[in-house]
Each structure stands twice: as structure tokens, then as C-alpha cells.
Design an enzyme around this catalytic site. Structure first.
Site, PDB file in Angstrom:
ATOM      1  N   TRP A 363      10.525   3.811 -17.280  1.00  0.00           N
ATOM      2  CA  TRP A 363      11.482   3.632 -16.193  1.00  0.00           C
ATOM      3  C   TRP A 363      11.625   2.157 -15.806  1.00  0.00           C
ATOM      4  O   TRP A 363      12.715   1.695 -15.497  1.00  0.00           O
ATOM      5  CB  TRP A 363      11.014   4.455 -14.995  1.00  0.00           C
ATOM      6  CG  TRP A 363      11.884   4.374 -13.781  1.00  0.00           C
ATOM      7  CD1 TRP A 363      13.120   4.933 -13.602  1.00  0.00           C
ATOM      8  CD2 TRP A 363      11.574   3.699 -12.550  1.00  0.00           C
ATOM      9  NE1 TRP A 363      13.595   4.654 -12.333  1.00  0.00           N
ATOM     10  CE2 TRP A 363      12.664   3.905 -11.674  1.00  0.00           C
ATOM     11  CE3 TRP A 363      10.478   2.969 -12.097  1.00  0.00           C
ATOM     12  CZ2 TRP A 363      12.692   3.390 -10.377  1.00  0.00           C
ATOM     13  CZ3 TRP A 363      10.507   2.455 -10.808  1.00  0.00           C
ATOM     14  CH2 TRP A 363      11.601   2.665  -9.973  1.00  0.00           C
ATOM     15  N   HIS A 364      10.529   1.428 -15.868  1.00  0.00           N
ATOM     16  CA  HIS A 364      10.562   0.022 -15.464  1.00  0.00           C
ATOM     17  C   HIS A 364      11.271  -0.875 -16.473  1.00  0.00           C
ATOM     18  O   HIS A 364      11.935  -1.829 -16.084  1.00  0.00           O
ATOM     19  CB  HIS A 364       9.136  -0.505 -15.237  1.00  0.00           C
ATOM     20  CG  HIS A 364       8.581  -0.146 -13.902  1.00  0.00           C
ATOM     21  ND1 HIS A 364       7.895   1.024 -13.667  1.00  0.00           N
ATOM     22  CD2 HIS A 364       8.626  -0.788 -12.721  1.00  0.00           C
ATOM     23  CE1 HIS A 364       7.538   1.071 -12.399  1.00  0.00           C
ATOM     24  NE2 HIS A 364       7.970  -0.007 -11.802  1.00  0.00           N
TER      25      HIS A 364
END
Length: 510
Positions: A363-364
């Protein structure tokens, strides 16, 4: 329109995109006051207002044309898949679609070498992924038997599909669109129709179904956010994580290097404090975040908070620190990943934790630094759990007795260790590349690895057994188990996520 921001760019040294983002967050305050003045009896107007504001930001300010189309595609796919697919795999279809699309854009960003000064689609898409996947699970929970749901799932379940306009209004809610905090659909719905106030029959000074104190709290957050931003702008150019790679930093003594690094990371966090606090204040202005009243009758507005700067910088322990940073992302990871990958009837374990860490890293972004940080985060979580389960019971006072000197020392050591460890493991998050991350850790003499791995070795080669024996002798193990209603020590089953140091501009992005 970029010419309008030229004086601020020249005065601050920030990029045009960074200035634009701050302007968006500040403009959300007066726009929030307009939003709340749209009658709650006309929710469609509120949806359209929020959509129009966000579209203006995307298309007029950032000229994010293709990015807007991509975000719309994610939204429409989620809406119709959740509506038409009633099978148990529906939430996972949306989860992998949304997260996979985000990862593609993360890779594109790395491929083109876009710096953190550039605001593009992935920042808003990260927030949108949390919204879309949470919505999918809430719809799925709305189709399940209520007895199979826990408290969070029961309170946030969606039993009726919203209209497309409602869903677009939710996805394009303007105060938190770019940097968060993300909100759950039911919270947005209660914000729009003011159910949260009507159910409690709250009447403000002007007779509206709206608690007083909203503007006071909101604009306080704005001032606090601008203070954090000022600290970052004034100090961040000289004292930032990249300084650790400079030749003069290597010439300092080890102790000075470690101390300086704590300061550099604190300054770096100010940019996150700034944008999250500004966004929180704007959300409060729209009426989001109401959490009740104090005994004296003062309204409280903590529901939109995404970070507590004081608790992050001076936590009582590692658990407290993680609970104070990027709160909404931690809730998302817990409710939409950690608990969902655990087989029914079983307790979450190491496998659930590692899947969650992996999802958080993806996600990052695509940079290797994120993965280095979250791999270390897994080891830190395990070590912290072992300390809490095996050491803490030995220093807890008897019920009704004041805390002992040992407990005070335990708290102080826990605070200092938590700060030093979290600053250490997030070094790759700031530097991103493999070579720079390894060099940075080397210049800090690998102190975090030594503490974490040394602690794990101690517990696993007999330390845990030894400490449990001390608990039995002190009569505390049985007492702790009885108090917690389980046969395991307090904290044994507690899962904590690693700090989600999100890409926020200027500020980069969330």
C-alpha cells in the site's frame, strides 16, 4: 494558475505542488462552513458540493486528468461489483483490484523517478483504497448473520446499497481526499444527514441539530497544523534524514550520531503532523468527528484524528506509540486485512501478522525502503509483545497500591526505547533505496538490530521461561491471567501494527 503560487514557492523553497496541497487543505475550512450550511434535508446537494470541490482541486489545480479517470474507474468498479456480486469472494476481488491498481501506479512513479515534491494520483489513491476496501467488507458484513459479526463489523455493516451519487460523495469527500483521514461510509452518511446529532437530540445555540464547539476545535487544529508546517519549513531544510549520508555526519561520535538522528526524524514527522492536523480541522468544520460531551458539557471532536503528536513523540510504550500514529490506516489494516485473513474459529497468529505487514508495505509503495521498514516492524512487534507479556507483570503494583520505583523505571525505559527503535526502523522509509538505507543503519552502528534481535534471542533461548518462573514465584502470573480472563499473560494476544509512515506531501503525500 501556477503563476498564482509563484511568490509562495519562491518564499518557502517548496515545490508548486506542495504549495497547492496546503492551499487545498486551507481552502477546505471556509468550504467546510459552506458544506455544513447546505440543509441536511437535501443530502444530494451535499454530495454534489463535495464532488464539485474535489473535482476543482483535481482538474483545475493539479491538472490530474488521467488520474481522475483512474480514480473514477476504481470507484465505479467497486460500486457495481459490491452491488451485483453477492458471493463471499466479493471483498477480496475489490481488495486485490484496488490495491493492485495502486501498486501499478507506485511502480510507474518509481520508474519515472518522481520526487516527493510531485503530487500525483497515488496519494489520493492510497486514501481511496482504504475507503473502497472497507466499503466492500461493510457491504459483505451486511449480508451476514449478525451473530457472526464482532462489534466493529456490526456497527459499520451496510444493509442497503447507496445510490451512485451517495457513493461518489463518500469517495470524493473533500477535506480528507488527498491525505486522509479516510472515513467509513456509515460515518459519512451520518455526517451528511446529521444523524449523529439528531439521534441524541442535540441542539446547538442556533437550534440546529449540530453540537456547538465545532469551529473552535476545527480552527485550533488549523493553527496547530500551520505551526507544524512552519517548523518543517524553517528547520527541515537543514535537519532532515538525508543528512545522515553526509560526510560531516560520519565524522561525529556514535552517541552524537544517534542523538542527532532522533532529532532529524522528529523534524521529518512534522510534515505529517502538519497535513494530517490541517485535514482533521477541516473535517471537523464539516461536522465530522463528534465524539460526545465532557462531564462539564463541552463537546469533543476526536473522531477525525489521525495522529497524536505528543503521544508519538513521548509514548508510554511501543504499543501506545503505534496507536497514536496514522490511526485510521491502522484501523483499516486491522479490520480489512488482519482479521479477515484469519480462519474462522482461530486466533490471529504470525501468518496473519505477516500478511498484514505485506499489505501495508504494498500500500505504501514500490521502493525497497518500505519493505525494509515493515520487515523490521514484524520483529519489533514480536519483541514488544514478549516484553509486555514477560517483563511488565513483574513490575505492576498490587491492586490498590501506588506504582513502585521499578514500574516508573520500566515506563521510562519503555518510552526511550520505543522512540529510539521506531526512529531506527523507519530510516529506510525516509531514505527509500537499499544502498542508502544500509549505509544509514551502518552509521548508526546497527543499534536497532542489536536491541531487537538481542531481545528475541534472549526470550527464545530461555529468557521467557525464566521470567515466567519469576512471575509464578511472585504470584503475579496467576493474578494477571485471572484479571484478563485468559490463561495467557496480558498482552500475549495483542497485535500491533508497525508505524504507517505514509507518504504525505509536503509534504509529499499520503
Amino acid at each position: 494558475m501556477d503563476a498564482l503560487f509563484a511568490p509562495l514557492v519562491e518564499a518557502t523553497g517548496a515545490s508548486t505542488d506542495q504549495i497547492k496541497l496546503i492551499v487545498c487543505l486551507l481552502f477546505a475550512y471556509p468550504l467546510g462552513s459552506l458544506f455544513i450550511r447546505v440543509p441536511s434535508q437535501k443530502p444530494g446537494l451535499r454530495h454534489m458540493f463535495s464532488i464539485a470541490v474535489t473535482m476543482f482541486f483535481l482538474l483545475s489545480l493539479f491538472k490530474m486528468y488521467s488520474g481522475t479517470l483512474q480514480l473514477l474507474a476504481d470507484i465505479l468498479v467497486t460500486y457495481f461489483v459490491a452491488k451485483w456480486n453477492t458471493g463471499p469472494k466479493m471483498p477480496w476481488i475489490i481488495f486485490f483490484f484496488a490495491l493492485g491498481h495502486l501498486m501499478v501506479n507506485h511502480v510507474i512513479r518509481v520508474f519515472y523517478g518522481l520526487s516527493f515534491e510531485t503530487v500525483e494520483v497515488t496519494g489520493a489513491q492510497m486514501v481511496l483504497v482504504m475507503k473502497l476496501t472497507t466499503y466492500a467488507w461493510n457491504v459483505y458484513d451486511g449480508r451476514r448473520k449478525t451473530e457472526d459479526l464482532d462489534a466493529w463489523q456490526l456497527s459499520n455493516r451496510i444493509t442497503e446499497n447507496p445510490s451512485l451519487l451517495e457513493f461518489l460523495g463518500y469517495c470524493f469527500y473533500f477535506p480528507g481526499f488527498f491525505v486522509g483521514p479516510y472515513l467509513i461510509y456509515n460515518d459519512y452518511k451520518s455526517l451528511v444527514d446529521e444523524t449523529v446529532f439528531k439521534e441524541k437530540n442535540i441542539k446547538g445555540i442556533k437550534g440546529r441539530n449540530l453540537a456547538d464547539g465545532r469551529k473552535r476545535f476545527g480552527y485550533r487544529k488549523m493553527v496547530a497544523g500551520l505551526v507544524f508546517l512552519g517548523i518543517f519549513v524553517v528547520v527541515g531544510g537543514r535537519y532532515n534524514p538525508s543528512v545522515i549520508l553526509s560526510p560531516h555526519f560520519a565524522e561525529k561520535s556514535l552517541l552524537i550520531r544517534i542523538v542527532c538522528w532522533q532529532f532529524y526524524v522528529t523534524v521529518e514527522r512534522c510534515k505529517y503532523y502538519a497535513v494530517w492536523t490541517l485535514s482533521e480541522g477541516a473535517s471537523i468544520i464539516t461536522g465530522l468527528g463528534f465524539t460526545g460531551f465532557t462531564p462539564s458539557g463541552q463537546s469533543t471532536w476526536n473522531g477525525a484524528a489521525n495522529v497524536s503528536a505528543m503521544s508519538t513523540e513521548w509514548p508510554s510504550n511501543f504499543k501506545h506509540l503505534l496507536e497514536s500514529w496514522n490511526m485510521k490506516a491502522n484501523i483499516w489494516l486491522r479490520e480489512c486485512v488482519y482479521k479477515r485473513v484469519t480462519p474462522k474459529g482461530k486466533k490471529p497468529g504470525f501468518a496473519s501478522s505477516m500478511v498484514t505487514f505485506t499489505a501495508s508495505a504494498v500500500w505504501h509503495g514500490a521502493a525497497i525502503g518500505y519493505y525494509l521498514t515493515f520487515v523490521m516492524g514484524g520483529f519489533v512487534t514480536t519483541a514488544a509483545r514478549l516484553v509486555r507479556a514477560n517483563v511488565r507483570p513483574l513490575v505492576l503494583p498490587e491492586p490498590g497500591h501506588p506504582a513502585s520505583l521499578a514500574k516508573h523505571l520500566y515506563d521510562l525505559i519503555g518510552t526511550l526505547t520505543s522512540i529510539a527503535i521506531v526512529n531506527y526502523i523507519t530510516l529506510p522509509f525516509a531514505l527509500l533505496t537499499w544502498n542508502e538505507s544500509i549505509e544509514g543503519w551502518r552509521r548508526l552502528a546497527w543499534y536497532g538490530h542489536i536491541i531487537i534481535m538481542g531481545g528475541l534471542v534472549f526470550f527464545y533461548v530461555g529468557g521467557a521461561k525464566f521470567l515466567r518462573g519469576l512471575q509464578v514465584k511472585a504470584g503475579k502470573r496467576k493474578a494477571m491471567s485471572t484479571a484478563s480472563g485468559t490463561t495467557t499473560p496480558v498482552g500475549e494476544k495483542t497485535f500491533q501494527l508497525p508505524p504507517s509512515f505514509d507518504k504525505v506531501a509536503p509534504p509529499s503525500r499520503d
